[in-house]
Design a protein around this motif. Sequence first.
Motif, PDB file in Angstrom:
ATOM      1  N   GLN A   1      -2.371   2.492   6.963  1.00 39.70           N
ATOM      2  CA  GLN A   1      -1.415   3.569   6.728  1.00 39.70           C
ATOM      3  C   GLN A   1      -0.126   3.035   6.112  1.00 39.70           C
ATOM      4  OE1 GLN A   1      -2.154   5.538  10.876  1.00 39.70           O
ATOM      5  NE2 GLN A   1      -1.072   7.026   9.639  1.00 39.70           N
ATOM      6  N   VAL A   2       0.393   1.947   6.667  1.00 36.78           N
ATOM      7  CA  VAL A   2       1.630   1.361   6.151  1.00 36.78           C
ATOM      8  C   VAL A   2       1.456   0.934   4.691  1.00 36.78           C
ATOM      9  CG1 VAL A   2       3.235  -0.570   6.384  1.00 36.78           C
ATOM     10  CG2 VAL A   2       2.415   0.587   8.408  1.00 36.78           C
ATOM     11  N   LEU A   3       0.271   0.439   4.355  1.00 41.04           N
ATOM     12  CA  LEU A   3       0.004  -0.051   3.002  1.00 41.04           C
ATOM     13  C   LEU A   3      -0.503   1.053   2.077  1.00 41.04           C
ATOM     14  CD1 LEU A   3      -1.674  -3.498   3.813  1.00 41.04           C
ATOM     15  CD2 LEU A   3       0.740  -2.960   3.443  1.00 41.04           C
ATOM     16  N   GLY A   4      -0.336   2.315   2.489  1.00 36.72           N
ATOM     17  CA  GLY A   4      -0.728   3.421   1.630  1.00 36.72           C
ATOM     18  C   GLY A   4      -2.210   3.459   1.333  1.00 36.72           C
ATOM     19  N   GLY A   5      -3.025   3.150   2.356  1.00 39.07           N
ATOM     20  CA  GLY A   5      -4.468   3.109   2.138  1.00 39.07           C
ATOM     21  C   GLY A   5      -4.884   1.941   1.265  1.00 39.07           C
ATOM     22  N   PHE A   6      -4.183   0.810   1.414  1.00 39.29           N
ATOM     23  CA  PHE A   6      -4.425  -0.384   0.589  1.00 39.29           C
ATOM     24  C   PHE A   6      -4.302  -0.022  -0.893  1.00 39.29           C
ATOM     25  CE2 PHE A   6      -6.629  -1.446   4.562  1.00 39.29           C
ATOM     26  CZ  PHE A   6      -6.116  -2.713   4.809  1.00 39.29           C
ATOM     27  N   LYS A   7      -3.204   0.655  -1.239  1.00 36.58           N
ATOM     28  CA  LYS A   7      -3.014   1.155  -2.605  1.00 36.58           C
ATOM     29  C   LYS A   7      -3.006   0.031  -3.643  1.00 36.58           C
ATOM     30  CE  LYS A   7      -0.122   4.197  -5.421  1.00 36.58           C
ATOM     31  NZ  LYS A   7      -0.133   3.303  -6.593  1.00 36.58           N
ATOM     32  N   LEU A   8      -2.291  -1.057  -3.363  1.00 40.05           N
ATOM     33  CA  LEU A   8      -2.259  -2.152  -4.331  1.00 40.05           C
ATOM     34  C   LEU A   8      -3.657  -2.705  -4.594  1.00 40.05           C
ATOM     35  CD1 LEU A   8       0.896  -4.279  -3.372  1.00 40.05           C
ATOM     36  CD2 LEU A   8       0.605  -2.769  -5.335  1.00 40.05           C
ATOM     37  N   GLU A   9      -4.417  -2.860  -3.543  1.00 35.57           N
ATOM     38  CA  GLU A   9      -5.774  -3.384  -3.692  1.00 35.57           C
ATOM     39  C   GLU A   9      -6.638  -2.417  -4.502  1.00 35.57           C
ATOM     40  OE1 GLU A   9      -3.778  -5.610  -0.611  1.00 35.57           O
ATOM     41  OE2 GLU A   9      -3.989  -3.446  -0.920  1.00 35.57           O
ATOM     42  N   ARG A  10      -6.506  -1.131  -4.224  1.00 34.26           N
ATOM     43  CA  ARG A  10      -7.291  -0.143  -4.981  1.00 34.26           C
ATOM     44  C   ARG A  10      -6.869  -0.120  -6.442  1.00 34.26           C
ATOM     45  NH1 ARG A  10      -6.005   4.653  -3.465  1.00 34.26           N
ATOM     46  NH2 ARG A  10      -4.630   4.281  -1.696  1.00 34.26           N
ATOM     47  N   ASP A  11      -5.561  -0.156  -6.690  1.00 35.29           N
ATOM     48  CA  ASP A  11      -5.064  -0.120  -8.074  1.00 35.29           C
ATOM     49  C   ASP A  11      -5.492  -1.348  -8.871  1.00 35.29           C
ATOM     50  OD1 ASP A  11      -3.854   2.266  -7.482  1.00 35.29           O
ATOM     51  OD2 ASP A  11      -1.807   1.456  -7.366  1.00 35.29           O
ATOM     52  N   GLU A  12      -5.604  -2.503  -8.196  1.00 31.96           N
ATOM     53  CA  GLU A  12      -5.916  -3.749  -8.886  1.00 31.96           C
ATOM     54  C   GLU A  12      -7.386  -4.139  -8.771  1.00 31.96           C
ATOM     55  OE1 GLU A  12      -3.111  -6.731  -7.615  1.00 31.96           O
ATOM     56  OE2 GLU A  12      -1.393  -5.413  -8.012  1.00 31.96           O
TER      57      GLU A  12
END
Length: 237
Positions: free
Chosen positions: A31-42
């Motif tokens: 949750q803090v990491l926005g659903g692992f947003k950086l990992e998903r974007d990259e």
Amino acid sequence: MRGEISSGRHAKRHPLDWYVDEHWCAEQLAQVLGGFKLERDEGLAVWDPCCGMGNTLQAAFYCGLEVRGSDLVDNFAWANFDGQNYGDLQRVKWWEADFLETTEPLDPCSIVFNPPYSYVKGIAEAFARHALALSSRRVAILMPSKWLASQARYQLFSDHPPQAVLHLCQRPSMPPGDMIARMGKRAFSGGMTDYCWIIWDVKRPTAPGQTRTIWLPPLHRNSEILLLEEVLSCAAR
């Protein structure tokens, strides 16, 4: 007997420090990491190099990421990764490995784990440093909060200041994995130790003195969780 006995006498400890974190520990991190947003974007996987049953990986799996698990012993709970409800189980890979002898990950990844911390002196710091060398983006480790304050860790945090420390305001239980079935409902009750997530971003090293501290709320107030990227952007203004 309380579920939390990871800090008990060595005679009662698991010989390889196999202590199972509750699912919500990684869920709050996600949750803090926005659903692992950086990992998903990259297009990055999430790797747990001491994954045990795989509890830590489930949050990333539920967010739709490729997940990788490795460990010295195969205790992986495949049944908990329900492909019918959450997608293709081919997104999950497990292999047997000693993390400290691993020279590269299977895929570009962030590394998220609850490390062993006592059966070999200094092993948790060795895991943290090795993860920082192998990660493509982030490293997140779940540790007792007291691990932050130590002469032994001063050099680690001086060499690699964390991006953030996330304090779990609800204490999790961490029962030994080989005792969960025997303990039944007691296995995940009665947490007595404070824990925190320590996060590094290896692509954006944090300057000394700039580590952010966030308190993660008790579970009944989970909706109050702040996004790390928002906290960092506010601090930069």
